[in-house]
Scaffold this motif. Structure first.
Motif, PDB file in Angstrom:
ATOM      1  N   GLU A 207       0.810  -1.219   0.000  1.00 28.00           N
ATOM      2  CA  GLU A 207       0.000   0.000   0.000  1.00 28.00           C
ATOM      3  C   GLU A 207       0.844   1.269   0.000  1.00 28.00           C
ATOM      4  N   HIS A 208       2.064   1.198   0.524  1.00 26.49           N
ATOM      5  CA  HIS A 208       2.899   2.397   0.668  1.00 26.49           C
ATOM      6  C   HIS A 208       4.224   2.254  -0.080  1.00 26.49           C
ATOM      7  N   LYS A 209       4.256   1.417  -1.098  1.00 28.30           N
ATOM      8  CA  LYS A 209       5.514   1.045  -1.745  1.00 28.30           C
ATOM      9  C   LYS A 209       6.329   2.243  -2.223  1.00 28.30           C
ATOM     10  N   ARG A 210       5.747   3.114  -3.021  1.00 28.71           N
ATOM     11  CA  ARG A 210       6.502   4.216  -3.622  1.00 28.71           C
ATOM     12  C   ARG A 210       7.066   5.152  -2.561  1.00 28.71           C
ATOM     13  N   GLU A 211       6.218   5.580  -1.631  1.00 27.91           N
ATOM     14  CA  GLU A 211       6.662   6.491  -0.577  1.00 27.91           C
ATOM     15  C   GLU A 211       7.693   5.818   0.321  1.00 27.91           C
ATOM     16  N   TYR A 212       7.449   4.553   0.647  1.00 28.54           N
ATOM     17  CA  TYR A 212       8.349   3.830   1.545  1.00 28.54           C
ATOM     18  C   TYR A 212       9.749   3.700   0.959  1.00 28.54           C
ATOM     19  N   LEU A 213       9.858   3.272  -0.297  1.00 26.64           N
ATOM     20  CA  LEU A 213      11.169   3.086  -0.912  1.00 26.64           C
ATOM     21  C   LEU A 213      11.913   4.410  -1.061  1.00 26.64           C
ATOM     22  N   SER A 214      11.185   5.470  -1.367  1.00 24.12           N
ATOM     23  CA  SER A 214      11.813   6.782  -1.463  1.00 24.12           C
ATOM     24  C   SER A 214      12.382   7.197  -0.109  1.00 24.12           C
ATOM     25  N   ASN A 215      11.610   6.976   0.950  1.00 19.32           N
ATOM     26  CA  ASN A 215      12.065   7.335   2.288  1.00 19.32           C
ATOM     27  C   ASN A 215      13.237   6.470   2.741  1.00 19.32           C
ATOM     28  N   VAL A 216      13.215   5.188   2.373  1.00 25.82           N
ATOM     29  CA  VAL A 216      14.324   4.296   2.724  1.00 25.82           C
ATOM     30  C   VAL A 216      15.628   4.812   2.136  1.00 25.82           C
ATOM     31  N   SER A 217      15.591   5.188   0.864  1.00 23.51           N
ATOM     32  CA  SER A 217      16.788   5.686   0.181  1.00 23.51           C
ATOM     33  C   SER A 217      17.333   6.930   0.878  1.00 23.51           C
ATOM     34  N   LYS A 218      16.440   7.874   1.168  1.00 27.60           N
ATOM     35  CA  LYS A 218      16.863   9.122   1.825  1.00 27.60           C
ATOM     36  C   LYS A 218      17.431   8.856   3.217  1.00 27.60           C
ATOM     37  N   LEU A 219      16.778   7.962   3.953  1.00 28.05           N
ATOM     38  CA  LEU A 219      17.209   7.722   5.325  1.00 28.05           C
ATOM     39  C   LEU A 219      18.549   6.994   5.383  1.00 28.05           C
ATOM     40  N   LEU A 220      18.760   6.035   4.498  1.00 25.81           N
ATOM     41  CA  LEU A 220      20.049   5.343   4.466  1.00 25.81           C
ATOM     42  C   LEU A 220      21.191   6.321   4.190  1.00 25.81           C
ATOM     43  N   LYS A 221      20.947   7.273   3.319  1.00 26.32           N
ATOM     44  CA  LYS A 221      21.984   8.275   3.014  1.00 26.32           C
ATOM     45  C   LYS A 221      22.249   9.180   4.218  1.00 26.32           C
ATOM     46  N   LYS A 222      21.181   9.557   4.932  1.00 27.77           N
ATOM     47  CA  LYS A 222      21.364  10.431   6.093  1.00 27.77           C
ATOM     48  C   LYS A 222      22.115   9.720   7.214  1.00 27.77           C
ATOM     49  N   ILE A 223      21.772   8.466   7.446  1.00 27.70           N
ATOM     50  CA  ILE A 223      22.387   7.720   8.538  1.00 27.70           C
ATOM     51  C   ILE A 223      23.883   7.517   8.295  1.00 27.70           C
ATOM     52  N   THR A 224      24.240   7.252   7.034  1.00 24.29           N
ATOM     53  CA  THR A 224      25.643   6.969   6.702  1.00 24.29           C
ATOM     54  C   THR A 224      26.438   8.218   6.362  1.00 24.29           C
ATOM     55  N   PHE A 225      25.764   9.370   6.251  1.00 27.73           N
ATOM     56  CA  PHE A 225      26.412  10.650   5.940  1.00 27.73           C
ATOM     57  C   PHE A 225      27.142  10.615   4.594  1.00 27.73           C
ATOM     58  N   VAL A 226      26.643   9.825   3.641  1.00 27.54           N
ATOM     59  CA  VAL A 226      27.300   9.782   2.336  1.00 27.54           C
ATOM     60  C   VAL A 226      26.979  11.058   1.555  1.00 27.54           C
TER      61      VAL A 226
END
Length: 444
Positions: A207-226
């Protein structure tokens, strides 16, 4: 390239837009959301009212119904009956819920005795205790049924002593089976319940696929500071059942997590898409094996809770609850079908990151193993812990303090396992060497 180990808990999924709390699952499973949706449709002013308002009203409706069902049970008569339960309460509750239109959209729903326990607990216990802590429910119930331990249920958890006594009787009747091995019967029912939770997680992801995957990508980048100047080789231990290696590979193909190279990824407690043919084919191909179905989600108790009372504090292998421990469940679920020796944790890392994990005692054994692996006390490994941030200053401060308390408890407990060290020494050392960091979560 910096090497980082990321440990993900349910807060990660919540931050990315999925409703994956246990309570969200129960609301969906037992008709709270269904009633709330009906109330919303009936309300002409619903456009300007948040859905949560209708959930509160629906929750009260469900509680009233469940209380009526529980009050109608003559549990003493049922226990005195020499015949076995044979799923009587399962069918009784299922019929009552369907009669009241709470399950009309899911006629194939598979109920178990664990469902009965969670439904009854919602009426007789305070603060929705088990709806927020499934692992505690498993420990308490198995202790009562398998160890005849009356002390697991404190009086403060119930509205009254009579409610406590009735709950315990219902628990005992639920597992009044004709099988000699009651523990196995309880575990079989739990596995069915877990698969229903997996079904709910799949529904959330769909039900939330598009929003979820977009948020996952952004959050992984923020956590790792890449960024354009920094790349990271990332290993992930995911305590959730949602984001799996198949989905992460899709993000890599879409270049959604550029500058992040995923070395290994494991959903330590199984995956929601355990029976999906595409996911199974992909994972079998990259790991060079074919073991049929993948490991389904598991719930489990901590082995520390059933240690022998002797001074050695060793695991009591004769305890019938051992088959409910996470260590046993991991082996039983064949978790290694989604891992191989080529895709394993590196010998060294620069940083270990905890995001969205409550650092509950039940998972200490995992973390202690990792701290040993990377020689935390004598190495240069940094620890990053994230706490849930709030807009209100007081709430934010309380959240930070709570996480800090959990971090100190975890590290102190680990320090006590080290030879010639006091528990608090490791906390002091990490602080002095600037290797311990606490960060607030941020929006995706």
């Amino acid at each position: 390239m910096e090497k980082e180990l990321l440990i993900i808990g349910n807060g990660f999924d919540l931050q990315c837009g999925l409703k994956t709390r246990y309570k969200d699952f129960f609301f969906d499973r037992y008709g709270v959301n269904l009633v709330a949706e009906r109330l919303k449709v009936e309300d002409n002013n619903s456009e300007n009212i948040q859905f949560s308002k209708y959930q509160i009203e629906a929750e009260n409706t469900i509680i009233a119904l469940l209380k009526e069902i529980v009050d109608s049970l003559d549990i003493d008569r049922l226990l005195q009956n020499k015949s076995n339960a044979n799923g009587y309460l399962v069918n009784y509750f299922l019929q009552k819920l369907r009669k009241n239109g709470l399950l009309e959209n899911d006629l194939k729903i598979e109920f178990t005795n664990w469902d009965v326990i969670f439904l009854v607990s919602y009426v007789l216990m305070k603060r929705n205790l088990y709806w927020n802590d499934v692992e505690k429910a498993i420990f308490d119930v198995t202790s009562l049924v398998l160890k005849f331990d009356q002390n697991e249920f404190s009086d403060c958890s119930f509205v009254s002593k009579s409610d406590k006594d009735k709950f315990k009787k219902i628990v005992r009747y639920c597992f009044k089976e004709n099988r000699k091995d009651v523990a196995s019967a309880m575990l079989d029912a739990l596995k069915k319940f877990e698969k229903q939770f997996a079904k709910y997680i799949r529904k959330q992801m769909h039900e939330h696929k598009r929003e979820y995957l977009s948020n996952v990508s952004k959050l992984l980048k923020k956590i790792t500071f890449v960024d354009d100047t920094k790349s990271v080789e990332l290993d992930v231990i995911n305590f959730n059942y949602s984001l799996d290696e198949y989905t992460v590979h899709y993000l890599e193909e879409q270049k959604a997590i550029s500058n992040i190279s995923v070395n290994s990824w494991v959903n330590i407690h199984g995956i929601a898409y355990w029976n999906n043919s595409k996911v199974r084919t992909f994972l079998n191909r990259i790991h060079g094996r074919d073991h049929g179905a993948l490991p389904a989600p598991i719930f489990g108790i901590d082995g520390h809770d059933i240690l022998s009372p002797s001074e050695n504090k060793i695991l009591d292998l004769d305890d019938p609850r051992i088959i409910f421990t996470k260590s046993y469940r991991l082996i039983d679920s064949r978790i290694n079908t989604i891992r191989d020796k080529e895709h394993k944790l590196p010998s060294t890392v620069n940083k270990i990151i905890f995001y969205g994990h409550s650092l509950g005692h039940a998972d200490y054994s995992y973390f202690e193993t990792l701290f040993d692996l990377y020689k935390l006390f004598d190495s240069d490994v940094e620890l990053d812990f994230y706490y849930h941030s709030h807009n209100q200053r007081l709430k934010n401060r309380k959240s930070e303090q709570n996480m800090l308390k959990q971090v100190v408890n975890l590290l102190t407990s680990y320090g006590e396992t080290l030879p010639d060290q006091h528990g608090e020494n490791i906390v002091n050392r990490l602080v002095l060497e600037q290797r311990l960091n606490l960060f607030p979560t941020s929006k995706c």
